[in-house]
Every structure is written in structure tokens, then in C-alpha cells.
Design an enzyme around this catalytic site. Structure first.
Site, PDB file in Angstrom:
ATOM      1  CB  SER A   1       5.445  -6.896   7.881  1.00  0.00           C
ATOM      2  OG  SER A   1       4.967  -5.651   8.299  1.00  0.00           O
TER       3      SER A   1
ATOM      4  CG  ASP B   1       2.922  -5.870  10.960  1.00  0.00           C
ATOM      5  OD1 ASP B   1       3.882  -6.093  11.725  1.00  0.00           O
ATOM      6  OD2 ASP B   1       2.203  -6.778  10.524  1.00  0.00           O
TER       7      ASP B   1
ATOM      8  NE  ARG C   1      -3.652   0.163   2.559  1.00  0.00           N
ATOM      9  CZ  ARG C   1      -3.643   0.987   3.598  1.00  0.00           C
ATOM     10  NH1 ARG C   1      -2.850   0.760   4.618  1.00  0.00           N
ATOM     11  NH2 ARG C   1      -4.426   2.034   3.640  1.00  0.00           N
TER      12      ARG C   1
END
Length: 419
Positions: free
Chosen positions: A105, A158, A36
Site C-alpha cells: 500500500s 489494500d 501481515r
């Protein structure tokens, strides 16, 4: 922690957002087969998040096993396109470089707030020439090749992103937990209490610790033969033991293993063992959750799921009740172990007192498996006692990690001392 294993990692995040951050900041969130891009305009104490926009991009499968150069070029190209769509809505002072928080992550050996070397790929990625490299340097080189002038101000995972996002909205957030396919936790520690810390103490006096608690193992964990079999047959035997007891990737498969044993040794589903019951990961945790939450008098959902997933028909109501009980035992064991981990962290922080403390939670398991999350919260209260428990608040930090990374770019900006 004697006789235990868990690699607690210093994150180099010593400045969590305070809520007065201003300006335009970007985030890139790479944690799986999609990434994203996010941009936020921060308006200080009054304006807070003035506006934000995000775009999700799928990574073509061939790039997940190709070269480092190709993967990062693909990501930088998408990021450059996203930046180009800024328009005039996001003013950037003349001569000022755009800044980015990079949520990555995967296991990284962090060397500073904005650098870290990849230890190994997980989640279906396998790109040998990235392993051991600084992922920020790889992204920065790719952005240069795309003609994108942007500085990576913070590299985080994250869980730390969720902690930052939580802290921005509430100054008492001291722990963040991801409970989804996998699990991890991060918390704020006093820097002088960190044995691994060498060098000058950060100005804030605090340091965020990434516990990687999924990898915790101890002789005190209540492992059964089903857990041991799952671990032996997994892709990473001997690793992520706590995660294998508590996270969405594994809970459903533990239920399947118990049902398989019952079918073999007690003819639980009649004379034949259903063949699909022998296939790992056929029972996913969302299906387990649907069966566990079945409130119909004849447990119709349980019957439907058994038929759809395993081709099992004609079960008795007693059989279906037993299945719900098995789900209950396995989910609640996971929830209670997670709560115990949180109590350990609160004790380490000296926050098992009447001081207000907020725990920011994110992830599909916490969000969607209601019995699991309710049990986690009631176990916290049981272990802390009522007086302390009423000051420990668990909140759902939805998509904390994406916005959290942009906030960490703001709180570690090169322009912090400018007005």
C-alpha cells in the site's frame, strides 16, 4: 472530470475471484509499520475458505530507513518462518509452487499483474535504493536468498484487495473504498471504456481501476481557509486534497484549527489561547468522534477531552455545544463529499440504475465514526433517489484486503487451467 486532478491507475486485475477457487494460497500485506502474513485453504464453491491463519510482524524502525536488501530480507525471513509452520494441515500437490498475493500500500507504477515500480515511500519509510525498483523483484530475490520457493502471482494495494475480498462473498460488489487514516477507492470498469488501455482486451472484458481518489482536486471542492492552511503546512502541500477533506488523518486537525481561530479572535476559551491548541495534530479524529457522539445532557465527554488533550477546564455548556456543532459540520462535509465521489463512480459504471450494486467499505473511520458513516449512507440515498438507492448496498468488509490478496493469487494462479 474537466479541471480536476486524480491519477486513475490501471491495476491489471482482470480476473476477480468467482468463489470456485481451490488450493493453498498466501498473502503478504505491507502497508505501514507492521506487515501481515496470511495463508488460506480454499475449498471451491462448497468449501469456500476452509481455514486461514495469520501472523503480524512489526518492522524495526531502523529497517524503515535502511537498505532495500535489509528490509526485504527481514520480510522474506518472517514469511519463510510462517510457511515452515504450515504442518500437514495444508496439502500442496507434489511439484507445485506456493503462490502469494502481495498487498503493497504505497504508490506504485504497475506494469503487469505481478510487477510494479515504487514511485515513492510514504508512512515513515525512506529507503532510497527501492525507489524506481520493481517491488515484486525485490521480494522474489529476498525469498530466494531465504531458500523460499514461492511465486508472487498478484501485486495489489489494500483497496483492490478489499474489492477482491468483497467480490468473493458477493458477485455484485463493484466498488471498494478504504476510509481510514487515508482514503482510496477502486472499481470495476469495462476494459473498452478505458482510454489508457492499449492492446488486446482481457478475456473477462473487465479491468479494476485504482482511482487514487485521495489525490483528487477540483475548483469545485469547498475549501476553507482552514483547509488551505492545513495543506500549506502539511508534508505534501498541493497533494491529496480530497483526502485532507475526508480522512481520519486530517478531520480532527481541521476542528483544532477552527477552535484555535475562535480562541484567538473571540476569546472562546477565556482571555488566554491554550498553548496546546496551536500544535498541529494534537486533536486526533478518534477524540473528535468521541466528542461528536457525546449524548450526555451536560456534554461531559467533551469537557473531559478538552481537559485531557488541551488542558482546557471550566467551559460552559454553550461552548461545548458549539464544539459538537463544529465536529458535526466538518464530519458531515467529509461524509457528503465521499458520497458524491461514490455517486460519480456509480454513474461512470452505468450502475446509477435499479441494478443491485454492493459497495465494500473498510477502514477505521468508516467502522468507528458512526455519525460519519450514517451521513455518508443517507447522502448516497439523497443523491441517487429512493428507487435507485434501495439497490445500492453498503457493506463493511472487515480485513477484506488481507484475504483479498490471497484470493487474487488464486484467480491469477499459474495453475488455473489444471483441475
Amino acid at each position: 472530470m474537466a479541471g480536476t486532478s486524480s491519477r486513475w491507475l490501471i491495476s491489471y486485475v482482470d480476473n476477480l475471484p468467482k468463489g470456485d477457487e481451490k488450493g493453498l494460497f498466501y498473502a503478504l500485506d505491507l502497508g505501514g509499520t507492521n506487515f501481515r502474513c496470511l495463508r488460506v485453504q480454499l475449498g471451491g464453491k462448497e468449501g469456500r475458505v476452509v481455514k486461514q491463519e495469520a501472523e503480524e510482524v512489526s518492522i524495526p524502525p531502523h529497517l524503515m530507513v535502511g537498505s532495500s536488501h535489509e528490509l526485504f530480507d527481514f520480510i522474506a525471513s518472517a514469511l519463510a518462518k510462517f510457511v515452515a509452520s504450515e504442518g500437514n494441515n495444508y496439502p500442496l500437490p507434489v511439484g507445485r509452487q506456493r503462490e502469494l498475493g502481495f498487498t503493497f500500500s504505497f504508490p506504485v507504477r504497475q506494469t503487469s499483474i505481478s510487477s510494479g515500480n515504487l514511485i515513492k515511500w510514504t508512512k515513515g519509510f525512506s529507503i532510497d535504493d527501492t525507489v524506481g525498483e520493481d517491488v515484486v523483484a525485490e521480494l522474489t530475490k529476498a525469498m530466494k536468498r531465504q531458500g523460499l520457493d514461492m511465486r508472487v502471482a498478484a501485486l495489489v494495494n489494500d483497496t483492490i484487495g478489499t474489492l477482491a475480498g468483497g467480490r468473493y462473498h458477493d458477485n455484485d460488489v463493484a466498488i471498494a473504498v478504504i476510509l481510514g487514516t487515508g482514503t482510496n477507492a477502486a472499481y470495476v470498469e469495462r476494459a473498452q471504456a478505458i482510454p489508457k488501455w492499449h492492446g488486446p482486451l482481457p478475456k473477462s472484458g473487465d479491468m479494476v481501476i485504482n482511482t487514487e481518489w485521495g489525490n483528487f482536486r477540483s475548483s469545485h471542492l469547498p475549501l476553507t481557509e482552514y483547509d488551505l492552511a492545513l495543506d500549506t503546512e502539511s508534508l505534501n502541500p498541493g497533494e491529496q486534497i480530497f483526502e485532507k477533506l475526508t480522512s481520519g488523518m486530517y478531520l480532527g486537525d481541521i476542528v483544532r484549527r477552527v477552535l484555535w481561530r475562535l480562541a484567538e479572535e473571540a476569546s472562546f476559551f477565556g482571555d488566554n489561547v491554550p498553548p496546546k491548541l496551536q500544535v498541529p495534530f494534537t486533536l486526533r479524529t478518534p477524540v473528535m468522534s468521541a466528542m461528536h457522539h457525546d449524548s450526555s445532557s451536560d456534554l461531559r465527554v467533551v469537557a473531559d477531552k478538552l481537559r485531557d488533550v488541551f488542558g482546557i477546564t471550566n467551559t460552559s455548556l454553550n461552548t461545548r455545544k458549539t464544539i459538537v456543532n463544529i465536529c458535526d459540520i466538518i464530519a458531515k462535509r467529509g461524509a457528503r463529499l465521499t458520497a458524491a465521489g461514490l455517486v460519480g463512480m456509480l454513474k461512470k459504471q452505468g450502475r446509477d440504475t435499479k441494478q443491485r450494486t454492493v459497495i465494500a467499505m473498510d477502514g477505521g473511520l468508516y467502522e468507528h465514526y458512526t455519525i460519519f458513516s450514517k451521513c455518508l449512507e443517507s447522502t448516497l440515498a439523497e443523491m441517487l433517489g429512493d428507487e435507485v438507492a434501495k439497490n445500492v448496498i453498503v457493506t463493511h468488509a472487515n480485513d477484506g484486503s488481507g484475504i483479498g490478496a490471497s484470493l487474487l493469487a488464486a484467480s491469477h494462479s499459474q495453475y488455473l487451467n489444471e483441475s
